[in-house]
Structure formats: C-alpha cells, structure tokens
Design an enzyme around this catalytic site. Structure first.
Site, mmCIF file in Angstrom:
data_model
loop_
_atom_site.group_PDB
_atom_site.id
_atom_site.type_symbol
_atom_site.label_atom_id
_atom_site.label_comp_id
_atom_site.label_asym_id
_atom_site.label_seq_id
_atom_site.Cartn_x
_atom_site.Cartn_y
_atom_site.Cartn_z
ATOM 1 N N HIS A 186 0.862 -1.180 0.000
ATOM 2 C CA HIS A 186 0.000 0.000 0.000
ATOM 3 C C HIS A 186 0.898 1.229 0.000
ATOM 4 C CE1 HIS A 186 -2.693 3.074 1.717
ATOM 5 N NE2 HIS A 186 -3.708 2.315 1.357
ATOM 6 N N ASP A 193 3.386 -3.759 8.327
ATOM 7 C CA ASP A 193 2.168 -2.993 8.092
ATOM 8 C C ASP A 193 1.003 -3.946 8.341
ATOM 9 O OD1 ASP A 193 -0.097 -1.783 7.116
ATOM 10 O OD2 ASP A 193 0.753 -1.199 5.187
ATOM 11 N N GLN A 223 -4.268 -4.290 7.461
ATOM 12 C CA GLN A 223 -5.280 -5.247 7.016
ATOM 13 C C GLN A 223 -5.189 -6.578 7.757
ATOM 14 O OE1 GLN A 223 -7.674 -4.353 5.118
ATOM 15 N NE2 GLN A 223 -6.860 -2.417 4.374
ATOM 16 N N LYS A 249 -9.653 0.849 10.861
ATOM 17 C CA LYS A 249 -9.837 -0.464 10.242
ATOM 18 C C LYS A 249 -10.073 -1.548 11.304
ATOM 19 C CE LYS A 249 -6.751 0.798 6.417
ATOM 20 N NZ LYS A 249 -7.777 1.194 5.450
ATOM 21 N N CYS A 289 -4.974 2.654 -3.677
ATOM 22 C CA CYS A 289 -3.717 3.199 -3.154
ATOM 23 C C CYS A 289 -2.619 2.138 -3.122
ATOM 24 C CB CYS A 289 -3.921 3.812 -1.772
ATOM 25 S SG CYS A 289 -4.997 5.261 -1.785
#
Length: 453
Positions: A128, A203, A206, A229, A376
């Site tokens: 991302h 990261d 998600q 999120k 993105c």
C-alpha cells in the site's frame, strides 16, 4: 505460511454488533434496502461495544498528563492504560514502546523519520502507498512482486545479501494485502531480515482486524496499524516496537508533551531535553478518545475469541469466492493463487465492465457499498492486471465512462460485523448485473460514475 490457522466452527459465532447495521438507503429503482457495508478494508464500522465505551467516558473527558484536576487524572490513567492494552493485544516485548499516531500512514512516516542516517530500506512493489512511499529520504530498493510466499522470502534474501553489511537496513512488508487479502509469510521474512542484520516493520493495517498479531511470535521489530480499520473511529493509529531508533531520533513533532525540559541558553537561544519515552513522538494534546477507542476494540476482539472470529470470516470468504467463480467473465485478482490463505478482502474485474460503473450499479441498485479503483496500491494492481507500468490510473475512480475499459478493479471486503445476508446479496447482485446488465443509466461526473437523473 499463514500466521494463524482457524479450526473453530463458524456457526457458533454471530456477527459482532456494529454501528450502521440498521441503516437503510434509497435505491434508484425505488424503495429502500438495508445498507450492505462491504468496504471494511477502507474503514470498518465501529463496534457497538467501542461506541458504548466511548460514550460512557465522554462526560469525564479531560486534558492528559498536565492537569491536576480529577478529570485530567482520570483521563491520563485511561490514556496510559490504553497504551498497555494495545501492547498486550500485540504481544509486545517488555522493552517495546507503543506510540499513538493518527493512522498507519502516520506511523510509517514517523518511523521513516526515525531511521538512522544511511539506512537502506527494502520494500516490495506490492505494498500500500502508506508503506511504499514514506522512505523517500532513504536508499530504497523496490522489490518485484513475488508469485509465491517462498519466492517472496527468496527475493528478499537475494536483495539483502547484496547490501552493505555494515550499515543499518530496514524491511517493510504487509501482513495481509489490501488488494488480494492474501497473507504474507511475515515470520519467514522477519527471519531472513534478521539473518542479514536488517530490521523489519510490519504494516498490519489489514491483518490486525482479521487475525491475532504477536510481535513476539512473528519476531518483527515494529508493527503499525489503524484504529479505523479495527472497528474504532476517531482517527488514531499505532506504531509499536523497539525503542532505540525512536529514542535517538528527533521528535516527529516539536512541542509540548515531547519536551521534558526547556531552558534559555546564555546566547539567547533555547535548549531542549526531549523525552525518551513514547511521549517523545506524541507532541501536543493527544487524541485520548481515539486511543481509548482503539483499546476498547482490542479488548472486544480478544474477548470475542480469535478462533471463532477467523473461522466465521473464512466461511464468508468461501461464500464470496465460490459465488464469484460461478459468474462468467469475473476474474479474481491474486498473487499467490487460489489456495493462498487470505482475509476478507477480495478484488476482481468483470469482462466488458468499467469497474466504476459496476461499483456504482451495486450501490445504486442493490444498496451495496464496495470500493473501485487502484486502492492506493498502484504498482500492485497494475501488475495484477498485466498493464503497462506507465499507464495512467487513479487511487479512486477512473475517468472512463460506463462500458469503457479502465485500469481499475472492484474490491469487496468484510469482517467481524458482516452478516451472511450481505455477502449473499453481493454475490447475487454480481450474477444479476453480469447476466442482465444494469437497470439504470449512468454517467461520469467529476471522475465518478453516478446514476443519470
């Protein structure tokens, strides 16, 4: 190479209560329908539990750390307890720091500001933009998209073997793709990084909403994620991990809270002694409610039980993937193949359809909210679509009109608050649109496809 294997029976877990579950929206064809929020990968709806916790605290809100009054002391305790809750949620090491930021993007930019001079950064093109772009002031090596988890590890090992062994190095990798939902071999990538003297940041934007994340077990140096999120509103993110680079770096923002002591020098200037705790990078009045919301979400997910949450989500993943596989002209995007473990994030294209047109029809005619565009993650989507890297495309909607080809895809995403009916309605709607076409006429307005009035 999944970071977690679910074995629980999904039938024992009902969707967690979320805000907006009773919202109805109008259809262009007439009437109203319950809104199916299937854009969790962008922002998940807030858990009712989180909202209730925040509402209960709101009357007691006060400024933290510098107030002598009861509400300030209460808010300070709540804020620091939230930090400890997040550390427990991530299974941090005893010496790790938890820094509250605005988002994953903010967290990774903070770390980018803190890396030592001369640091070489390794990042896959599949990231991302939040983890692809912050390293502009470092020596960056961009790695091609791998086609298997094993290839990802081998690609990183080859790249690290050719680096300067005496300088600092950092690997940045996603835990779960925001485009395909596929899980990455984080533990193996961390082992490869450490074997070559590099550090690694995960990261988890998600990953954290869908799977337990253990800093200790995965052996990553830092992890970043976003509250919005993780079923928590109010714009708060987290950067958690090793303290040394953060302690040695100049504060991300200069101001009150980051400074421990400020004095005038004899030459008329100002001398500053900065904090060496997480406060060093939390200048200004912090988002106390946002931090509390994140902590509340961490508790709610943990108490709900990851086994049942993951198992139920995998039931939804199977429902969507099986349904899409039966619709002619639908191609699901994937790096690692159909058997790769994944979270509830699925992107696809439909032959003969402009992606913005398809997403607009899902919304206007069926009350289903999905995302279309490049998400993105421009290099990754272009790779998956087999397009020229120089072809123009946007993070949001394309300029192409309905029926025209576009360099974009459609993304459906879901999680702990998604009822079965929403994904079943989505699969039925996709099948109906492909078979019968849209019931309404659409036009392009300000770069978006919208129903024609």
């Amino acid at each position: 190479m999944s970071v977690f294997t679910a074995a629980a029976d999904q039938s024992v877990c009902t969707p967690l209560p979320v805000l907006g579950r009773d919202v109805t929206v109008p259809l262009v064809t007439g009437g109203e329908v319950a809104y199916a929020a299937l854009d969790y990968a962008a922002s998940a709806p807030a858990l009712q539990r989180v909202w209730d916790d925040v509402a209960a605290y709101a009357p007691y809100y006060g400024s933290v750390h510098r107030g002598a009054g009861y509400l300030s002391q209460l808010s300070t305790d709540l804020f620091e307890n939230a930090r400890r809750t997040v550390a427990e949620f991530l299974d941090c090491r005893p010496a790790d720091q938890v820094v509250f930021t605005r988002s994953t993007t903010d967290s990774l930019n903070l770390l980018a500001r803190a890396i030592p001079a001369g640091c070489q950064v390794f990042v896959f093109e599949t990231e991302h933009h939040a983890s692809l772009l912050p390293w502009q002031n470092a020596r960056v090596t961009y790695l091609d998209a791998p086609r298997t988890p094993r290839q990802a590890v081998e690609t990183l090992e080859r790249a690290l073997a050719g680096r300067d062994p005496h300088g600092p190095a950092l690997v940045c990798v996603t835990g779960a793709s925001n485009v395909t939902g596929e899980l990455w071999p984080v533990r193996e990538l961390a082992a490869a990084a450490h074997a070559h003297g590099a550090r690694i940041v995960l990261d988890a934007a998600q990953l954290a909403p869908h799977h337990p994340v253990s800093v200790t077990d995965l052996d990553v140096d830092w992890v970043a994620f976003s509250g919005h999120k993780l079923y928590a509103p109010f714009g708060t993110g987290v950067l958690a991990g090793r303290a040394d680079w953060l302690q040695e770096a100049e504060p991300y923002l200069a101001g009150g809270g980051a400074s421990r002591k400020v004095t005038r020098r004899e030459d008329g200037g100002v001398a500053v002694e900065w904090h060496r705790t997480a406060a060093r990078h939390e200048a200004g009045s912090p988002n106390v409610i946002g931090a509390y919301a994140v902590a509340s979400a961490c508790k709610a997910l943990t108490e709900a039980g990851w086994d049942t949450l993951v198992a139920r989500e995998q039931h939804l993943v199977r429902t969507v993937r099986a349904g899409l596989a039966e619709v002619p002209g639908v191609r699901v995007l994937s790096l690692f193949g159909d058997d790769a473990p994944r979270v509830g994030v699925i992107s696809f294209v439909v032959e003969g359809w402009n992606s913005s047109h398809f997403a607009a029809a899902l919304s206007a005619e069926y009350g289903i909210g999905v995302r279309d565009g490049l998400f993105c993650a421009h290099p990754l989507v272009r790779t998956l679509l087999g397009s020229d890297p120089q072809t123009q495309g946007e993070c949001g909607a394309p300029e192409a009109a309905p029926g025209e080809k576009s360099l974009n895809a459609i993304r459906v995403s879901f999680g702990a608050g998604t009822p079965d009916e929403h994904v079943e309605r989505f699969v039925d709607a996709v099948r109906e649109l492909v078979t019968d076409g849209a019931k309404w006429q659409y036009r392009t307005e300000d770069g978006r496809c919208v129903p024609a009035v």
